[in-house]
Structure formats: structure tokens, C-alpha cells
Design an enzyme around this catalytic site. Sequence first.
Site, PDB file in Angstrom:
ATOM      1  N   ASP A 175      -8.755   2.057 -25.910  1.00  0.00           N
ATOM      2  CA  ASP A 175      -8.704   1.969 -24.451  1.00  0.00           C
ATOM      3  C   ASP A 175      -8.153   3.276 -23.909  1.00  0.00           C
ATOM      4  OD1 ASP A 175      -8.793   0.888 -21.814  1.00  0.00           O
ATOM      5  OD2 ASP A 175      -6.692   0.328 -21.960  1.00  0.00           O
ATOM      6  N   SER A 176      -8.263   3.432 -22.608  1.00  0.00           N
ATOM      7  CA  SER A 176      -7.748   4.616 -21.940  1.00  0.00           C
ATOM      8  C   SER A 176      -6.235   4.533 -21.764  1.00  0.00           C
ATOM      9  CB  SER A 176      -8.401   4.756 -20.565  1.00  0.00           C
ATOM     10  OG  SER A 176      -8.088   3.630 -19.765  1.00  0.00           O
ATOM     11  N   TYR A 178      -9.345   6.503 -17.083  1.00  0.00           N
ATOM     12  CA  TYR A 178     -10.754   6.888 -17.204  1.00  0.00           C
ATOM     13  C   TYR A 178     -11.511   6.655 -15.899  1.00  0.00           C
ATOM     14  CZ  TYR A 178     -10.654   7.195 -22.380  1.00  0.00           C
ATOM     15  OH  TYR A 178     -10.399   7.536 -23.692  1.00  0.00           O
ATOM     16  N   GLY A 179     -11.019   5.714 -15.095  1.00  0.00           N
ATOM     17  CA  GLY A 179     -11.775   5.242 -13.929  1.00  0.00           C
ATOM     18  C   GLY A 179     -12.066   6.282 -12.872  1.00  0.00           C
ATOM     19  N   CYS A 216     -12.040  -1.348 -22.728  1.00  0.00           N
ATOM     20  CA  CYS A 216     -11.905  -0.623 -21.463  1.00  0.00           C
ATOM     21  C   CYS A 216     -13.167  -0.878 -20.650  1.00  0.00           C
ATOM     22  CB  CYS A 216     -11.733   0.866 -21.732  1.00  0.00           C
ATOM     23  SG  CYS A 216     -11.770   1.931 -20.279  1.00  0.00           S
ATOM     24  N   ASN A 217     -13.017  -1.455 -19.471  1.00  0.00           N
ATOM     25  CA  ASN A 217     -14.180  -1.743 -18.631  1.00  0.00           C
ATOM     26  C   ASN A 217     -14.945  -0.479 -18.281  1.00  0.00           C
ATOM     27  OD1 ASN A 217     -14.079  -4.787 -17.447  1.00  0.00           O
ATOM     28  ND2 ASN A 217     -12.027  -4.039 -17.869  1.00  0.00           N
ATOM     29  N   THR A 218     -14.232   0.575 -17.919  1.00  0.00           N
ATOM     30  CA  THR A 218     -14.884   1.815 -17.512  1.00  0.00           C
ATOM     31  C   THR A 218     -15.660   2.437 -18.666  1.00  0.00           C
ATOM     32  OG1 THR A 218     -13.183   2.241 -15.855  1.00  0.00           O
ATOM     33  CG2 THR A 218     -14.496   4.113 -16.559  1.00  0.00           C
ATOM     34  N   GLU A 245       0.928   2.569 -16.992  1.00  0.00           N
ATOM     35  CA  GLU A 245       1.111   3.556 -18.052  1.00  0.00           C
ATOM     36  C   GLU A 245       2.507   4.185 -18.024  1.00  0.00           C
ATOM     37  OE1 GLU A 245      -0.840   4.720 -20.629  1.00  0.00           O
ATOM     38  OE2 GLU A 245      -2.243   3.086 -20.229  1.00  0.00           O
ATOM     39  N   CYS A 267     -10.340  -4.450 -15.170  1.00  0.00           N
ATOM     40  CA  CYS A 267      -9.710  -3.380 -15.942  1.00  0.00           C
ATOM     41  C   CYS A 267      -8.776  -4.041 -16.938  1.00  0.00           C
ATOM     42  CB  CYS A 267      -8.933  -2.428 -15.026  1.00  0.00           C
ATOM     43  SG  CYS A 267      -7.959  -1.176 -15.906  1.00  0.00           S
ATOM     44  N   HIS A 291      -6.119  -3.122 -18.162  1.00  0.00           N
ATOM     45  CA  HIS A 291      -4.705  -2.970 -17.818  1.00  0.00           C
ATOM     46  C   HIS A 291      -4.207  -4.116 -16.921  1.00  0.00           C
ATOM     47  CE1 HIS A 291      -5.208   1.191 -19.176  1.00  0.00           C
ATOM     48  NE2 HIS A 291      -3.897   1.366 -19.076  1.00  0.00           N
TER      49      HIS A 291
END
Length: 263
Positions: free
Chosen positions: A11-12, A43-44, A74-76, A152, A184, A186
Site C-alpha cells: 500500500d501507499s 498515491y491519490g 490500495c484503491n488508487t 501517516e 481508501c 487508510h
Amino acid sequence: MNDPRPIGIFDSGVGGTSIWKEIHNLLPSEKTIYLSDSLNAPYGIKTQEKIIQLSIKNTEKLLEMNCKLIVVACNTATTNAVKVLRSTYNVPFIGIEPAIKPAALKSSNKAIGILATRGTLTSELFAQTSELYTRDIDVIEVEGNGLVELIESGKKDSEKTRELLEILLAPMIEAKIDYLVLGCSHYPYLIPLLTEILPEDVKIIDSGEAVARQTKAILNNNNILNSNSVKVTPEFYTNIDPRVLSEIINANVNAYKVEQLDF
């Protein structure tokens, strides 16, 4: 059927651990390796070209670690890069995208909210899914700008995060949504705050359990399930200071070590 090679997850940042937890709970005997690319989060806000480049970097690191299957947590990254990954590498990939379909089908108010990054909301895959299931639904799409950065930096429960969420959710509450889709990985870490802010009748949907079930199905279909019933210790790697990732995964018990790694 006994393949002890690990499942790779990237993931990001730390958000994909919400997906990792569901996979680990469902498949405790499967070894997992988690890559947190927090150095490049979020990433988004990046271009599709950059998202693909980062996804390739993460994939190749996990393949170096002998992973038999890779979960793009990660969705993006899924909506922008998974097609490229699947056409490039000879390993199964599990993607994650917003759970628009169940929300749209279950909504009584015919109004749903989607909280996601710009990279997900503007992707071709998101547009296709949304068009397919939301033709008769009022969809309130909101970019969660700033949320990933707060998570984050270890501030998921902070007053600043609450204030930002109150602003972001206001148009959804006004539209009387009855389902909120978290777009997302997160964002599940914000569910305690989301529950406090949203009306009681709003149900929150994320993709974690569905991704875990799909992971098990793909392992079975490809005959790469680990049939050993012994629980194994997962591995966690991040390319920045490991403290935030360690706090996220060890919220209840200090069980797992997080290592810093250049990738």
C-alpha cells in the site's frame, strides 16, 4: 496442496494494514509480507504514470521475496495500475476498489456517499463501476484530501482529523446518505470518528473482508494455499521511520516487529 511461500501485500503507507488484518484473520497459517510505501504517500494525488511506476517497484520487491500472490491493498493503485501489473507479471493479483455495488443495492434512501482519493475517483475503473450500479442513486463523491497524511503522521484520532472529517462529511449528511463507502484502505482507521460524526442510521462499508475472501478463493483456484495449520509470523517493512506502522499494527499487543527497508 501446500505452498508455504508468502502472500505479498503493498500500500501507499500504513492504511493497507486494514486489509492485512482481514487476510491474516481468515488465513492465519499463510505467511504475509507487508510493504508500506509511506515515503511516497499519498498515491491519490499522483499521476497515473507515477502510480504505475510505484506499483511496479513494490511488486518487484515482493517478488524478490518469493511471494506467490500479491494484494494491491490500495484503491488508487488498483484502479490505476492493476491492469498493467496483471499483464506484466506471472503471479495472481488481488485488487481493491470501493464497495459501490453493495451500497447502491442496499440503499433505501437512494443516496450514498463515497469518500476516496482523487486518484481513485478520477480513474477509469471507478467510473465504470459507478456507471454500472448507481444510475438511479444520488452519489455524493468527496475527495478525502489530507486524511492520508494525518493517518501517516499518527494523528488518526486527533482533533484536527475530526474537524477535517466534519467538513468533508457535511455534504453527505445534507444529502441524507444511508451508506458511506470508504474508498481508501487508510480510512477504516477513521471509523471510530466517522461513527461519532455521522447520523446513527448511516452504515459504513469498506472492502477488507471481501478482499480476504477473494484472496482465499484465488489461492484455492491456483492450488497455492498453505495447508499447514501452524500460525506464522507476518513481516512488515516500511521505507520511513517504522514507529507509525508499528503503532498501527500493535495497537492491542506488541507482537510484531517492523523493519525499515529501502525500496
